[in-house]
Design a protein around this motif. Structure first.
Motif, short mmCIF file in Angstrom:
data_model
loop_
_atom_site.label_atom_id
_atom_site.label_comp_id
_atom_site.label_asym_id
_atom_site.label_seq_id
_atom_site.Cartn_x
_atom_site.Cartn_y
_atom_site.Cartn_z
N ASP A 21 22.21 -19.39 -9.29
CA ASP A 21 21.73 -18.05 -9.66
C ASP A 21 20.25 -17.93 -9.32
O ASP A 21 19.37 -18.19 -10.15
N VAL A 22 19.98 -17.55 -8.07
CA VAL A 22 18.60 -17.47 -7.58
C VAL A 22 17.78 -16.50 -8.42
O VAL A 22 16.61 -16.78 -8.72
N GLU A 23 18.34 -15.40 -8.84
CA GLU A 23 17.58 -14.42 -9.63
C GLU A 23 17.16 -15.01 -10.97
O GLU A 23 16.06 -14.75 -11.45
N PHE A 29 9.09 -17.08 -12.28
CA PHE A 29 7.99 -17.12 -11.33
C PHE A 29 7.24 -15.79 -11.24
O PHE A 29 7.86 -14.73 -11.31
N HIS A 30 5.92 -15.87 -11.05
CA HIS A 30 5.10 -14.69 -10.79
C HIS A 30 5.47 -14.08 -9.45
O HIS A 30 5.95 -14.78 -8.55
N ASP A 31 5.22 -12.79 -9.30
CA ASP A 31 5.49 -12.10 -8.03
C ASP A 31 4.70 -12.71 -6.87
O ASP A 31 5.18 -12.72 -5.74
N ASP A 32 3.50 -13.21 -7.15
CA ASP A 32 2.66 -13.75 -6.08
C ASP A 32 2.65 -15.28 -6.07
O ASP A 32 1.68 -15.90 -5.66
N VAL A 50 5.27 -23.91 3.26
CA VAL A 50 4.67 -23.11 2.18
C VAL A 50 5.27 -21.70 2.22
O VAL A 50 5.27 -21.04 3.25
N VAL A 51 5.76 -21.27 1.05
CA VAL A 51 6.36 -19.95 0.90
C VAL A 51 5.49 -19.16 -0.07
O VAL A 51 5.15 -19.65 -1.15
N ARG A 52 5.14 -17.94 0.32
CA ARG A 52 4.24 -17.12 -0.50
C ARG A 52 4.91 -15.83 -0.95
O ARG A 52 5.39 -15.06 -0.14
N GLY A 53 4.95 -15.66 -2.27
CA GLY A 53 5.51 -14.44 -2.86
C GLY A 53 6.96 -14.61 -3.27
O GLY A 53 7.72 -15.36 -2.67
N LYS A 54 7.32 -13.87 -4.31
CA LYS A 54 8.67 -13.98 -4.87
C LYS A 54 9.74 -13.53 -3.88
O LYS A 54 10.81 -14.15 -3.80
#
Length: 117
Positions: A21-23, A29-32, A50-54
């Motif tokens: 359940d990814v959601e 997690f924060h949006d940023d 590195v992945v940035r942002g939800k």
């Protein structure tokens, strides 16, 4: 700044992952958020891990899960620091992993997946 209750957080985190359940995972997690992982380096071309942002994290995890239908984690230990948690777990391949999570309030601002070589 305090962390959320460590065991309760880890229990919710592993339950969401094991349900794929990814959601539910992203709700922590924060949006940023900024997240790094050697798996992201393989799954997200050009990311250097590195992945940035939800939204980007959602895409990464959804893509990664599509290739791992048997994904399952077993939490072995949870470590609490100041504004941080480390979740030590075994993945579905038997590998040992530490998820290092840095908090801003109740939500993760930065995360790092680290793997035993």
């Amino acid at each position: 700044m305090q962390t959320p209750p460590p065991q309760a957080f880890a229990d919710a985190w592993v339950e969401a992952w094991n349900a794929h359940d990814v959601e539910a995972v992203l709700a922590h997690f924060h949006d940023d958020v900024v997240f790094s992982s050697p798996v992201a380096a393989r799954v997200v071309p050009g990311s250097c891990g590195v992945v940035r942002g939800k939204a980007a994290l959602r895409d990464y995890w959804t893509t990664a899960l599509a290739g791992m239908p048997d994904l399952h984690f077993e939490v072995l230990a949870v470590y609490r620091g100041e504004s941080s948690l480390v979740i030590n777990y075994r993945n579905h391949r038997g590998g040992l992993v530490n998820e290092v999570l840095l908090f801003d309030g109740e939500l993760v601002r930065e995360g790092h997946g680290t793997y035993l070589e």
